[in-house]
Design a protein around this motif. Structure first.
Motif, PDB file in Angstrom:
ATOM      1  N   ALA A 163      36.145  42.414  89.417  1.00 52.84           N
ATOM      2  CA  ALA A 163      37.824  42.205  88.817  1.00 52.84           C
ATOM      3  C   ALA A 163      37.454  41.401  87.363  1.00 52.84           C
ATOM      4  CB  ALA A 163      38.399  40.999  90.095  1.00 52.84           C
ATOM      5  N   PHE A 164      36.481  40.388  87.595  1.00 52.56           N
ATOM      6  CA  PHE A 164      36.345  39.422  86.414  1.00 52.56           C
ATOM      7  C   PHE A 164      35.756  40.593  85.104  1.00 52.56           C
ATOM      8  CE2 PHE A 164      36.423  35.947  88.822  1.00 52.56           C
ATOM      9  CZ  PHE A 164      37.411  35.094  88.118  1.00 52.56           C
ATOM     10  N   THR A 165      34.902  41.443  85.649  1.00 54.06           N
ATOM     11  CA  THR A 165      34.343  42.252  84.537  1.00 54.06           C
ATOM     12  C   THR A 165      35.366  43.533  84.027  1.00 54.06           C
ATOM     13  OG1 THR A 165      32.060  42.439  85.874  1.00 54.06           O
ATOM     14  CG2 THR A 165      32.463  44.010  84.096  1.00 54.06           C
ATOM     15  N   SER A 166      36.124  43.900  85.044  1.00 56.99           N
ATOM     16  CA  SER A 166      37.242  44.800  84.607  1.00 56.99           C
ATOM     17  C   SER A 166      38.322  44.219  83.468  1.00 56.99           C
ATOM     18  CB  SER A 166      38.205  45.173  85.980  1.00 56.99           C
ATOM     19  OG  SER A 166      37.370  45.670  86.888  1.00 56.99           O
ATOM     20  N   PHE A 167      38.575  42.760  83.837  1.00 61.91           N
ATOM     21  CA  PHE A 167      39.397  42.281  82.930  1.00 61.91           C
ATOM     22  C   PHE A 167      39.020  42.081  81.633  1.00 61.91           C
ATOM     23  CE2 PHE A 167      41.418  38.576  80.828  1.00 61.91           C
ATOM     24  CZ  PHE A 167      42.866  38.759  81.197  1.00 61.91           C
ATOM     25  N   SER A 168      37.480  41.819  81.473  1.00 59.43           N
ATOM     26  CA  SER A 168      36.686  41.633  80.197  1.00 59.43           C
ATOM     27  C   SER A 168      36.955  42.936  79.499  1.00 59.43           C
ATOM     28  CB  SER A 168      35.364  41.155  80.410  1.00 59.43           C
ATOM     29  OG  SER A 168      34.678  41.239  79.140  1.00 59.43           O
ATOM     30  N   ILE A 169      36.428  44.217  80.136  1.00 57.72           N
ATOM     31  CA  ILE A 169      36.539  45.615  79.679  1.00 57.72           C
ATOM     32  C   ILE A 169      37.957  45.948  79.282  1.00 57.72           C
ATOM     33  CG2 ILE A 169      35.972  47.789  80.165  1.00 57.72           C
ATOM     34  CD1 ILE A 169      33.222  45.986  79.923  1.00 57.72           C
ATOM     35  N   SER A 170      38.760  45.591  80.129  1.00 58.03           N
ATOM     36  CA  SER A 170      40.069  46.112  79.692  1.00 58.03           C
ATOM     37  C   SER A 170      40.783  45.325  78.548  1.00 58.03           C
ATOM     38  CB  SER A 170      40.979  45.653  80.996  1.00 58.03           C
ATOM     39  OG  SER A 170      40.734  46.127  82.153  1.00 58.03           O
ATOM     40  N   ALA A 171      40.506  44.016  78.529  1.00 57.97           N
ATOM     41  CA  ALA A 171      40.932  43.182  77.343  1.00 57.97           C
ATOM     42  C   ALA A 171      40.308  43.857  75.997  1.00 57.97           C
ATOM     43  CB  ALA A 171      40.367  42.087  77.279  1.00 57.97           C
ATOM     44  N   PHE A 172      38.748  44.220  76.289  1.00 60.03           N
ATOM     45  CA  PHE A 172      37.988  44.997  75.008  1.00 60.03           C
ATOM     46  C   PHE A 172      38.625  46.239  74.708  1.00 60.03           C
ATOM     47  CE2 PHE A 172      34.815  48.012  73.779  1.00 60.03           C
ATOM     48  CZ  PHE A 172      34.373  47.613  72.717  1.00 60.03           C
ATOM     49  N   GLY A 173      39.128  47.096  75.740  1.00 61.60           N
ATOM     50  CA  GLY A 173      39.878  48.145  75.466  1.00 61.60           C
ATOM     51  C   GLY A 173      41.251  48.104  74.794  1.00 61.60           C
ATOM     52  N   ILE A 174      41.998  47.003  75.054  1.00 58.80           N
ATOM     53  CA  ILE A 174      43.136  46.784  74.342  1.00 58.80           C
ATOM     54  C   ILE A 174      42.855  46.535  72.871  1.00 58.80           C
ATOM     55  CG2 ILE A 174      45.265  45.302  74.106  1.00 58.80           C
ATOM     56  CD1 ILE A 174      44.736  44.714  77.192  1.00 58.80           C
ATOM     57  N   VAL A 175      41.803  45.862  72.411  1.00 64.34           N
ATOM     58  CA  VAL A 175      41.413  45.618  71.202  1.00 64.34           C
ATOM     59  C   VAL A 175      41.035  46.919  70.519  1.00 64.34           C
ATOM     60  CG1 VAL A 175      39.772  44.543  69.794  1.00 64.34           C
ATOM     61  CG2 VAL A 175      40.353  43.457  71.669  1.00 64.34           C
ATOM     62  N   LEU A 176      40.388  47.806  71.158  1.00 64.62           N
ATOM     63  CA  LEU A 176      40.027  49.078  70.691  1.00 64.62           C
ATOM     64  C   LEU A 176      41.561  49.820  70.483  1.00 64.62           C
ATOM     65  CD1 LEU A 176      37.382  50.788  72.804  1.00 64.62           C
ATOM     66  CD2 LEU A 176      37.176  49.769  70.393  1.00 64.62           C
ATOM     67  N   ALA A 177      42.475  49.869  71.438  1.00 68.92           N
ATOM     68  CA  ALA A 177      43.789  50.576  71.384  1.00 68.92           C
ATOM     69  C   ALA A 177      44.550  50.255  69.993  1.00 68.92           C
ATOM     70  CB  ALA A 177      44.475  50.401  72.592  1.00 68.92           C
ATOM     71  N   THR A 178      44.656  48.997  69.709  1.00 75.21           N
ATOM     72  CA  THR A 178      45.129  48.337  68.571  1.00 75.21           C
ATOM     73  C   THR A 178      44.887  49.008  67.289  1.00 75.21           C
ATOM     74  OG1 THR A 178      43.776  46.576  68.282  1.00 75.21           O
ATOM     75  CG2 THR A 178      45.796  46.182  69.682  1.00 75.21           C
ATOM     76  N   PHE A 179      43.731  49.668  67.268  1.00 70.20           N
ATOM     77  CA  PHE A 179      42.957  50.147  66.021  1.00 70.20           C
ATOM     78  C   PHE A 179      43.277  51.717  65.896  1.00 70.20           C
ATOM     79  CE2 PHE A 179      40.135  46.597  66.156  1.00 70.20           C
ATOM     80  CZ  PHE A 179      40.297  46.079  65.338  1.00 70.20           C
ATOM     81  N   TYR A 180      43.923  52.393  67.003  1.00 76.40           N
ATOM     82  CA  TYR A 180      44.058  53.684  66.966  1.00 76.40           C
ATOM     83  C   TYR A 180      45.726  53.995  67.252  1.00 76.40           C
ATOM     84  CZ  TYR A 180      39.103  54.300  67.267  1.00 76.40           C
ATOM     85  OH  TYR A 180      37.689  54.132  66.981  1.00 76.40           O
ATOM     86  N   GLU A 181      46.309  55.063  66.601  1.00 70.84           N
ATOM     87  CA  GLU A 181      47.555  55.365  66.622  1.00 70.84           C
ATOM     88  C   GLU A 181      47.883  56.525  67.523  1.00 70.84           C
ATOM     89  OE1 GLU A 181      50.164  53.227  65.522  1.00 70.84           O
ATOM     90  OE2 GLU A 181      48.811  51.967  64.589  1.00 70.84           O
ATOM     91  N   SER A 182      46.893  57.538  67.422  1.00 66.68           N
ATOM     92  CA  SER A 182      47.437  58.755  68.237  1.00 66.68           C
ATOM     93  C   SER A 182      46.271  59.022  69.131  1.00 66.68           C
ATOM     94  CB  SER A 182      47.589  59.624  67.174  1.00 66.68           C
ATOM     95  OG  SER A 182      46.083  60.355  66.788  1.00 66.68           O
ATOM     96  N   TYR A 183      46.608  59.947  70.131  1.00 63.97           N
ATOM     97  CA  TYR A 183      45.590  60.142  71.081  1.00 63.97           C
ATOM     98  C   TYR A 183      44.459  61.144  70.956  1.00 63.97           C
ATOM     99  CZ  TYR A 183      48.862  63.744  72.516  1.00 63.97           C
ATOM    100  OH  TYR A 183      49.794  64.960  72.490  1.00 63.97           O
ATOM    101  N   GLU A 184      44.614  61.544  69.617  1.00 66.43           N
ATOM    102  CA  GLU A 184      43.488  62.256  69.276  1.00 66.43           C
ATOM    103  C   GLU A 184      42.245  61.391  69.172  1.00 66.43           C
ATOM    104  OE1 GLU A 184      46.266  63.140  66.678  1.00 66.43           O
ATOM    105  OE2 GLU A 184      46.821  64.185  68.312  1.00 66.43           O
ATOM    106  N   SER A 185      42.385  60.329  68.894  1.00 60.24           N
ATOM    107  CA  SER A 185      41.194  59.187  69.031  1.00 60.24           C
ATOM    108  C   SER A 185      40.635  58.811  70.167  1.00 60.24           C
ATOM    109  CB  SER A 185      41.560  58.047  68.445  1.00 60.24           C
ATOM    110  OG  SER A 185      43.076  57.632  68.862  1.00 60.24           O
ATOM    111  N   PHE A 186      41.130  59.512  71.219  1.00 57.09           N
ATOM    112  CA  PHE A 186      40.467  59.152  72.604  1.00 57.09           C
ATOM    113  C   PHE A 186      39.033  59.699  72.754  1.00 57.09           C
ATOM    114  CE2 PHE A 186      40.099  60.384  77.198  1.00 57.09           C
ATOM    115  CZ  PHE A 186      40.430  58.978  77.732  1.00 57.09           C
TER     116      PHE A 186
END
Lengths: 254, 324
Positions: free
Chosen positions: A143-166
């Motif tokens: 659970a704690f690791t998931s929270f950390s990785i999810s938060a990291f994922g959100i940081v990533l997501a703020t840099f990308y605008e379209s799902y081609e970047s996936f």
């Protein structure tokens, strides 16, 4: 922080997760493939000198992989929300950006932890004998690791605008994170430069903490690489840092 | 009382000025229309008012709250229907609304009732448990209006609400929007580039290239164009033209076998003209000005064109013909 908002952001994600059975199925299928096919294949090459087979050795790593993929996938859904406009509905609401980020990170945490728990339930098949305390400890680490990785994922997501970047995120961030996390081979056996890479990877600490709990040995090549207390500290610290960065990034980029 | 107040608003993006010194006020309980072609600065203005964008300079207030400094207060006071759909297509209609109710902190004991009420209001109650992806464009828009109303906003923003809808859905939606202020005690701020749709507005601001070029009620704006246009087809256009110019002092022009002139009160002018040149007349038609003509007159281009062409008058006449 608005708890109503956090609650409903999590509830939405959870509802969609339950509804899309194919997503759950494929999320479970990937770790099974690695565990029973890659693991079974490689275990013929790897001597089990500590009484642990290779398939057993990668079990914590496969739990980590489950968390990594599903947490990042959950956070990357922010890019979908941006693309399909739903993000605007959230951003224009009287809700602080931090609440949105915490809600999204908790969504990823819950969805990932459920998936990891399903994989964890396979432990008897792999020849482990885990106590209830060990099981609870592993789920908490997940659970704690998931929270950390999810938060990291959100940081990533703020840099990308379209799902081609996936695919960019998948190939250049997620896969290296998996391979440099001690999931498939001990960090201590890596070349020096790769050891450094592994040590800046938050997933490494989550997987290492699970190794501490699941394995009964503390020495030998397959033993954990980092003291448990440092694992715990890094997971909690990165969770806080990533959430704050994501909150700031959200405020700036909207 | 003004519920929206905008003072000298400017928004510059790196090389373009999207909103250029815009000021206006909107009375509570009215429908205010923001009209202009695509790219005129309508959505930018809405985004500033909705706190999604900070202006370069100038001030904006909603219900007395500063859109820049008190964004949380402003957000509570407004509902928005964006140009593009912002629904979650994988949730049901009801789930989309519940999501919104939680975000806006609607009290739990009132939430169910309120969601049912707005669903009935937009006539979607029977479809409440269907996934949004099964909805038509018109239904989605109505659902978005319902969603925008859940938290009892004081101002409802509608950004091009009829974009992409078929004519029947458009008409239905407008009838529905026209009733909103009275039934829900809400002020409507809407944008559109369909001039004819702006007729439901109490007041209109026409915006072009980031500047407001005219403001007033639809009637006032239409009067400003100079009144009605009379088109007459005769057996001898040249002599009819001379006679009318001599007797009525109108400025008569000829185009495509018709003579036409602008006069204040077309319905009383026609009998007088017929009385003088009656034997030559083949047909007569009267054209009342529309908001499209207002825009044409003010900018020299029709609203659907991005740039004005050299054939303005030809387009003007053709547009008239098409509509009648």
């Amino acid at each position: 922080m608005e708890f109503n908002a956090i609650y409903v952001i999590v509830a939405r994600e959870f509802k969609k997760f339950i509804r899309e059975r194919s997503r759950l199925f494929s999320a479970i299928a990937r770790p099974l493939l690695w565990l029973f096919i890659v693991g079974a294949g490689l275990s013929r090459l790897v001597p089990s000198d500590t009484g642990v087979s290779y398939t057993q050795f990668i079990f914590p790593g496969i739990l980590g992989m489950t968390i990594l993929f599903s947490s990042i996938f959950s956070s990357i859904s922010i890019i979908w929300d941006k693309e399909f406009g739903f993000m605007k509905e959230i951003l224009v609401a009287p809700v602080s950006r931090l609440s949105i980020v915490v809600g999204k990170a908790l969504s990823g945490t819950i969805v990932s932890t459920i998936q990891a728990a399903i994989i964890l339930a396979l432990f008897p098949i792999l020849g482990f004998n885990l106590s209830i305390v060990q099981i609870i400890a592993v789920i908490l680490i997940c659970a704690f690791t998931s929270f950390s990785i999810s938060a990291f994922g959100i940081v990533l997501a703020t840099f990308y605008e379209s799902y081609e970047s996936f695919s960019v995120i998948m190939n250049f961030i997620v896969m290296p994170m998996f391979f440099l996390s001690g999931a498939m081979y001990p960090v201590k056996l890596l070349p020096e430069i790769l050891q450094i890479c592994a040590k800046i990877n938050p997933l490494t600490y989550g997987i290492d903490a699970m190794k501490h709990v699941i394995f009964k040995f503390e020495t030998g090549p397959m033993s954990p690489d980092i003291p448990l207390i440092i694992d715990a500290a890094v997971i909690i610290l990165t969770s806080i840092i990533f959430v704050l960065i994501a909150g700031k990034a959200f405020e700036r980029k909207g | 009382m003004s519920i929206i107040k905008v003072e000298n608003l400017v928004k510059r993006f790196s090389d373009i000025t999207a909103v250029n010194d815009v000021s206006f006020e909107v009375e509570e309980g009215t429908i205010f229309g923001f009209l202009g072609p695509n790219g005129a600065g309508k959505t930018t203005t809405i985004n500033i008012l909705c706190t999604l964008l900070a202006p370069t300079s100038g001030k904006a207030f909603i219900a007395g709250h500063d859109c820049i400094k008190e964004s949380a207060e402003v957000r509570k006071a407004i509902g928005i229907v964006f140009q593009d759909t912002t629904l979650d297509k994988d949730l049901t209609a009801r789930e989309n609304l519940i999501f919104h109710a939680y975000l806006y902190n609607v009290a739990k004991d009132k939430m169910q009732q309120r969601v049912d009420d707005v669903l009935r209001f937009v006539d979607l109650y029977s479809r409440k448990d269907d996934l949004v992806k099964k909805f038509s464009g018109g239904m989605k828009r109505r659902l978005e209006v319902a969603r925008g109303m859940i938290h009892w906003p004081r101002v409802l923003f509608l950004d091009e609400p009829t974009l992409g809808l078929d004519p029947q859905s458009r008409t239905n939606l407008w009838e529905f929007i026209a009733e909103l202020p009275e039934k829900n005690k809400v002020t409507i701020f809407m944008t559109t580039h369909y001039m004819e749709e702006a007729e439901v507005c109490d007041r209109i601001a026409i915006i072009d290239n980031g500047k407001i070029i005219a403001m007033g009620t639809p009637e006032e704006l239409k009067k400003a164009v100079g009144g009605d246009v009379i088109y007459i087809k005769t057996t001898d256009n040249a002599s009819a033209k001379n006679e009318i110019e001599r007797l009525f002092k109108f400025n008569v022009s000829e185009k495509e076998n018709e003579i036409y002139m602008t006069c204040g009160m077309g319905d009383t002018c026609i009998p007088e003209i017929i009385n003088t040149i009656g034997e030559k007349v083949i047909s007569v038609r009267l054209q009342r000005p529309t908001l499209n003509d207002v825009f044409l007159k003010l900018t020299g281009k029709t609203i659907r064109e991005e740039t004005s062409s050299g054939n303005d008058i030809k387009d003007f006449v053709r547009a008239y013909r098409k509509r009648h």
